[in-house]
Design a protein around this motif. Structure first.
Motif, short mmCIF file in Angstrom:
data_model
loop_
_atom_site.label_atom_id
_atom_site.label_comp_id
_atom_site.label_asym_id
_atom_site.label_seq_id
_atom_site.Cartn_x
_atom_site.Cartn_y
_atom_site.Cartn_z
N HIS A 1 0.83 -1.21 0.00
CA HIS A 1 0.00 0.00 0.00
C HIS A 1 0.87 1.25 0.00
CE1 HIS A 1 -3.36 2.63 0.76
NE2 HIS A 1 -2.73 3.13 1.81
N VAL A 2 0.52 2.18 -0.89
CA VAL A 2 1.20 3.47 -0.95
C VAL A 2 0.22 4.52 -0.45
CG1 VAL A 2 2.29 5.16 -2.46
CG2 VAL A 2 2.53 2.71 -2.94
N PRO A 3 0.51 5.16 0.68
CA PRO A 3 -0.44 6.16 1.21
C PRO A 3 -0.42 7.42 0.35
CG PRO A 3 1.53 6.06 2.57
CD PRO A 3 1.65 4.96 1.56
N SER A 4 -1.58 8.01 0.20
CA SER A 4 -1.68 9.27 -0.55
C SER A 4 -1.90 10.41 0.43
CB SER A 4 -2.82 9.20 -1.55
OG SER A 4 -4.05 9.14 -0.88
N ASN A 5 -1.38 11.54 0.11
CA ASN A 5 -1.51 12.71 0.99
C ASN A 5 -2.61 13.66 0.55
OD1 ASN A 5 0.59 11.82 2.56
ND2 ASN A 5 2.14 12.88 1.36
#
Length: 110
Positions: free
Chosen positions: A14-18
């Protein structure tokens, strides 16, 4: 180990988005009907109750209306069998509230 570390262990890909999520706040318009709502007075188990019946729109809209009436009057009540049951005799105040919203209201019983 904080929550972020635990989440990284559970979901390593998972790549967190800001970017902040967009939340749409829509005003929900109530269905205005042709037939009047019936505002009745009854005594149940010795206690006065006001019953509102005859709504033809969506049940969820009627539940929203019930909650709004209960909070504005600061009284208890419930939604059962397609009718709003309010504790106490508040016919006059409920009828003025409904008329302000654009409903036709008919007073029944006493």
């Amino acid at each position: 180990m904080d929550l972020q570390d635990q989440l990284k262990n559970l979901f390593p890909d998972h790549v967190p988005s800001n970017e902040p999520e967009e939340v749409q706040n829509e005003e929900h318009a109530l269905f205005i009907q042709k037939e009047p709502l019936l505002c009745k007075y009854e005594k149940r188990k010795g206690n006065a109750t006001t019953i509102i019946e005859g709504y033809e729109g969506d049940i969820e809209d009627f539940k929203i209306l019930a909650k709004e009436i209960k909070t504005k009057l600061s009284v208890g009540g419930s939604f059962k069998d397609n009718s709003i049951i309010i504790q106490g005799d508040y016919r006059d105040r409920i009828m003025t509230m409904l008329k302000e919203k654009g409903f036709k209201v008919k007073r029944v019983g006493g």
